[in-house]
Design a protein around this motif. Structure first.
Motif, mmCIF file in Angstrom:
data_model
loop_
_atom_site.group_PDB
_atom_site.id
_atom_site.type_symbol
_atom_site.label_atom_id
_atom_site.label_comp_id
_atom_site.label_asym_id
_atom_site.label_seq_id
_atom_site.Cartn_x
_atom_site.Cartn_y
_atom_site.Cartn_z
ATOM 1 N N MET A 125 52.510 -34.918 7.724
ATOM 2 C CA MET A 125 52.921 -36.171 7.110
ATOM 3 C C MET A 125 52.734 -37.394 8.000
ATOM 4 S SD MET A 125 53.762 -34.837 4.281
ATOM 5 C CE MET A 125 54.327 -36.309 3.454
ATOM 6 N N TYR A 126 52.725 -37.207 9.300
ATOM 7 C CA TYR A 126 52.665 -38.336 10.225
ATOM 8 C C TYR A 126 51.460 -39.249 9.977
ATOM 9 C CZ TYR A 126 52.054 -41.017 14.514
ATOM 10 O OH TYR A 126 51.869 -42.031 15.407
ATOM 11 N N PRO A 127 50.236 -38.712 9.720
ATOM 12 C CA PRO A 127 49.109 -39.624 9.504
ATOM 13 C C PRO A 127 49.322 -40.598 8.346
ATOM 14 C CG PRO A 127 48.311 -37.401 9.897
ATOM 15 C CD PRO A 127 49.804 -37.300 9.718
ATOM 16 N N THR A 128 50.087 -40.185 7.325
ATOM 17 C CA THR A 128 50.349 -41.063 6.190
ATOM 18 C C THR A 128 51.598 -41.904 6.401
ATOM 19 O OG1 THR A 128 49.377 -39.374 4.756
ATOM 20 C CG2 THR A 128 50.639 -41.102 3.679
ATOM 21 N N MET A 129 52.532 -41.399 7.229
ATOM 22 C CA MET A 129 53.795 -42.094 7.495
ATOM 23 C C MET A 129 54.020 -42.183 9.008
ATOM 24 S SD MET A 129 56.095 -40.057 4.690
ATOM 25 C CE MET A 129 55.555 -39.915 2.984
ATOM 26 N N PRO A 130 53.229 -42.950 9.726
ATOM 27 C CA PRO A 130 53.305 -42.965 11.200
ATOM 28 C C PRO A 130 54.424 -43.854 11.735
ATOM 29 C CG PRO A 130 51.570 -44.432 10.486
ATOM 30 C CD PRO A 130 52.141 -43.823 9.223
ATOM 31 N N VAL A 131 55.661 -43.551 11.369
ATOM 32 C CA VAL A 131 56.778 -44.418 11.743
ATOM 33 C C VAL A 131 57.782 -43.735 12.675
ATOM 34 C CG1 VAL A 131 56.597 -45.850 9.682
ATOM 35 C CG2 VAL A 131 58.009 -43.787 9.628
ATOM 36 N N LEU A 132 57.527 -42.471 13.022
ATOM 37 C CA LEU A 132 58.395 -41.756 13.952
ATOM 38 C C LEU A 132 57.573 -41.227 15.111
ATOM 39 C CD1 LEU A 132 60.687 -39.601 11.600
ATOM 40 C CD2 LEU A 132 61.364 -41.614 12.916
ATOM 41 N N SER A 357 44.282 -34.109 4.818
ATOM 42 C CA SER A 357 45.380 -34.549 3.950
ATOM 43 C C SER A 357 45.318 -36.049 3.707
ATOM 44 C CB SER A 357 46.729 -34.156 4.555
ATOM 45 O OG SER A 357 46.936 -34.810 5.795
ATOM 46 N N GLN A 358 44.922 -36.819 4.723
ATOM 47 C CA GLN A 358 44.749 -38.259 4.526
ATOM 48 C C GLN A 358 43.646 -38.535 3.516
ATOM 49 O OE1 GLN A 358 44.299 -39.486 8.756
ATOM 50 N NE2 GLN A 358 45.671 -41.155 8.227
ATOM 51 N N ALA A 359 42.532 -37.838 3.673
ATOM 52 C CA ALA A 359 41.403 -38.048 2.767
ATOM 53 C C ALA A 359 41.790 -37.701 1.333
ATOM 54 C CB ALA A 359 40.210 -37.208 3.221
ATOM 55 N N ALA A 360 42.554 -36.625 1.154
ATOM 56 C CA ALA A 360 42.989 -36.236 -0.194
ATOM 57 C C ALA A 360 43.835 -37.328 -0.827
ATOM 58 C CB ALA A 360 43.759 -34.923 -0.129
ATOM 59 N N SER A 412 41.429 -28.595 0.321
ATOM 60 C CA SER A 412 42.269 -27.420 0.145
ATOM 61 C C SER A 412 43.512 -27.796 -0.651
ATOM 62 C CB SER A 412 42.679 -26.843 1.502
ATOM 63 O OG SER A 412 43.524 -27.761 2.183
ATOM 64 N N ILE A 413 44.105 -26.796 -1.281
ATOM 65 C CA ILE A 413 45.314 -27.044 -2.064
ATOM 66 C C ILE A 413 46.435 -27.560 -1.162
ATOM 67 C CG2 ILE A 413 47.126 -25.950 -3.423
ATOM 68 C CD1 ILE A 413 44.559 -26.429 -4.945
ATOM 69 N N GLN A 414 46.565 -27.009 0.048
ATOM 70 C CA GLN A 414 47.638 -27.435 0.944
ATOM 71 C C GLN A 414 47.511 -28.904 1.314
ATOM 72 O OE1 GLN A 414 47.676 -25.692 4.856
ATOM 73 N NE2 GLN A 414 49.885 -25.983 5.108
ATOM 74 N N SER A 415 46.271 -29.385 1.526
ATOM 75 C CA SER A 415 46.086 -30.788 1.912
ATOM 76 C C SER A 415 46.538 -31.737 0.807
ATOM 77 C CB SER A 415 44.616 -31.044 2.252
ATOM 78 O OG SER A 415 43.792 -30.942 1.086
ATOM 79 N N MET A 416 46.524 -31.269 -0.443
ATOM 80 C CA MET A 416 46.994 -32.098 -1.546
ATOM 81 C C MET A 416 48.483 -31.893 -1.823
ATOM 82 S SD MET A 416 43.787 -31.984 -4.258
ATOM 83 C CE MET A 416 43.393 -30.247 -4.076
ATOM 84 N N GLU A 417 48.962 -30.676 -1.626
ATOM 85 C CA GLU A 417 50.369 -30.388 -1.927
ATOM 86 C C GLU A 417 51.331 -31.101 -0.989
ATOM 87 O OE1 GLU A 417 50.757 -26.150 -1.969
ATOM 88 O OE2 GLU A 417 50.491 -26.042 -4.145
ATOM 89 N N VAL A 418 50.899 -31.406 0.233
ATOM 90 C CA VAL A 418 51.816 -32.059 1.170
ATOM 91 C C VAL A 418 52.206 -33.455 0.707
ATOM 92 C CG1 VAL A 418 50.975 -30.773 3.163
ATOM 93 C CG2 VAL A 418 49.902 -32.944 2.592
ATOM 94 N N HIS A 419 51.477 -34.015 -0.238
ATOM 95 C CA HIS A 419 51.809 -35.348 -0.761
ATOM 96 C C HIS A 419 52.777 -35.277 -1.928
ATOM 97 C CE1 HIS A 419 48.864 -37.138 1.898
ATOM 98 N NE2 HIS A 419 47.983 -36.260 1.482
#
Length: 536
Positions: A125-132, A357-360, A412-419
């Protein structure tokens, strides 16, 4: 002689009285103002089920109160004491250093759970939410036992990871389904409520910080995943308000903090900026944040490239567009929408130097935003079947579905499911628009005999929705009902495996989870299309 005998008898009587133990009411009877037999335990305490103690220091008598109210207070006090002691006795070495006064969730918020959620966040999640930052989060975990702010942050983070991306847990104390389920909404919901309850223990509004702002954002994410959109909207507005109180919208405010703190503030502002715009489109909400500060730089973190692409995708959706979207403005022009479609098409490079995951997220969001702009175009009557600009034709949703299928098959399915639910909802919206176009427009099956057509694109999108999170989201039965109501003829064209899976989920599920159409479950209501427009 007689006088001496009298004095002696008085002394004896006095000594005898002093030797008799004085009766004293126990603490509970004294508090209730009832007669006590001074036994251990006394009769009153035995009958009322109270602990009988003699610890209180006798004080002067005061006015009598309601005995029923007093006994209730005594029972509640002793109950809380017993619960605290029981919770303390159940603690094991796996529990985090949290204090009983903070956490009713102490038995569930184990060290293993905290570590699993933390690792999942930084990996996915960090690449999409780099606040921690890891060091700051580790410090918050260490301070949980004596800091309400830190405890609330960690608890809300764990709740968010359990609800939105749906982290897998090997041994979860609370699961809605079998172990290994793709989501843990019950445990996540419990931790979310715990974070909300504990955070009331300090005045975070008058004394805000970046941590409290991030906590509000995580709570919004929890509510979004649980479809509690009223609560989610309040938490998101709270996060944006706290950001403005902290001056994140003012570029000059970044001159007073160190480089690391400034970087975190800047990223948080733009994360809220993107989130607010996406939610404004989904739920027709107004905006509070505007592009008033500079973007984060890649000097210290190259992984921010994908995050900056995400900001640039949503940046054109300003107050003017949201005003048109929410129908508070009427000065819309076809040129403006055509230009916006061009901006969206060119917003992302052909090759993304990002994580999968970012690309997805980026590719899916791009096609979803193109659908939103097309929706506004048809609402204002700007579309034409013979327009030289493809984005201003009735056929454009077919092109969007084609592009979305092309990009999602690469991930991959996982790269999309994390969102989480957000990405599933975007795919659902594109599919709903495609169904509406197929039902109202004369669409040829395929321009070429060996190339896929609208039906094949729809099959691919339905397969994706049925695969993400094992098809356990509410969107599969919703879209099944929409097909039956809007375009029942295409049911026979579904692949056997997909038809069987959709039938097994059943459309009845949608009756208690939302309206079975894009009006209630989608961020928009598909505008009416005059039936049977011929497509050139």
């Amino acid at each position: 002689m007689l006088l001496g005998l009298l004095l002696l008898s008085m002394i004896c009587i006095s000594s005898w009285n002093m030797s008799i133990p004085t009766k004293r009411a126990c603490d509970a009877c004294h508090r209730r103002k009832v007669r006590c037999n001074s036994h251990q335990p006394c009769g009153n305490c035995s009958q009322a089920g109270l602990s009988c103690t003699y610890d209180a220091i006798p004080q002067k008598k005061g006015p009598k109160g309601s005995r029923a109210k007093v006994i209730s207070e005594l029972r509640e006090t002793q109950k809380q004491t017993d619960l605290a002691q029981a919770s303390q006795s159940r603690r094991s070495s796996t529990s985090p250093p949290s204090s009983p006064k903070y956490g009713r969730a102490s038995d569930l918020l184990t060290r293993e759970l905290v570590e699993s959620c933390t690792e999942f966040f930084f990996v996915h999640m960090y690449p999409t939410m780099p606040v921690l930052y890891r060091a700051q989060l580790q410090q918050a975990v260490a301070e949980m036992g004596h800091s309400v702010e830190s405890y609330s942050l960690v608890t809300s983070l764990c709740a968010f990871m359990l609800i939105q991306p749906g982290i897998m847990l090997k041994n979860s104390p609370i699961l809605d389904g079998a172990p290994g389920s793709a989501t843990n909404p019950k445990l996540g919901s419990f931790l979310m409520e715990e974070a909300v309850r504990v955070r009331k223990g300090y005045d975070y509004i008058e004394n805000p910080s970046i941590t409290t702002c991030i906590t509000s954002f995580f709570l919004f994410g929890c509510c979004f995943g649980l479809h509690k959109h009223n609560s989610g909207w309040l938490h998101l507005r709270e996060a944006t308000a706290l950001a403005q109180i902290l001056g994140m919208q003012d570029e000059s405010s970044y001159a007073f903090d160190n480089v690391i703190e400034n970087s975190r503030k800047r990223r948080l502002f733009w994360l809220l900026f993107v989130t607010e715009r996406a939610y404004a489109l989904q739920k027709h909400r107004p905006l509070t944040l505007h592009a008033t500060i500079g973007l984060p730089t890649l000097d210290q973190d190259s992984s921010l490239a994908g995050f900056i692409h995400l900001v640039n995708l949503y940046r054109p959706f300003d107050d003017n567009f949201i005003g048109l979207w929410n129908k508070s403005r009427t000065d819309c022009s076809p040129f403006t929408l055509a230009h916006l479609q061009q901006q969206l098409t060119e917003a992302l490079p052909t090759f993304l130097n990002t994580t999968e995951s970012q690309a997805a997220d980026l590719r899916t969001s791009q096609q979803w935003l193109r659908t939103m702009v097309w929706q506004l175009s048809i609402t204002n009557g700007f579309l034409s079947s013979n327009s030289p600009d493809t984005s201003m034709t009735f056929r454009f949703p077919i092109e969007i579905a084609k592009d979305l299928v092309a990009v999602t098959t690469q991930f991959s399915i996982q790269s999309m499911e994390v969102h989480g639910i957000g990405l599933i909802e975007k795919v659902f919206d594109v599919a709903c628009t495609l169904i509406d176009v197929m039902s109202c427009v004369l669409v040829p099956s395929s321009p070429h005999p060996y190339e896929p057509g609208p039906q094949e694109y729809l099959n691919q999108l339905l397969t994706l929705i049925s695969t993400l999170r094992g098809g356990e989201s509410r969107y599969l039965p919703l879209i099944m009902t929409k097909i039956r109501d809007t375009l029942p003829t295409i049911l026979s064209a579904l692949p056997p495996d997909l038809a069987k899976k959709m039938a097994s989920n059943g459309a009845d599920k949608s009756q208690h989870e939302g309206t079975p159409s894009s009006t209630g479950s989608s961020p928009y209501s598909t505008p009416p299309i005059l039936p049977y427009y011929p497509l050139a």
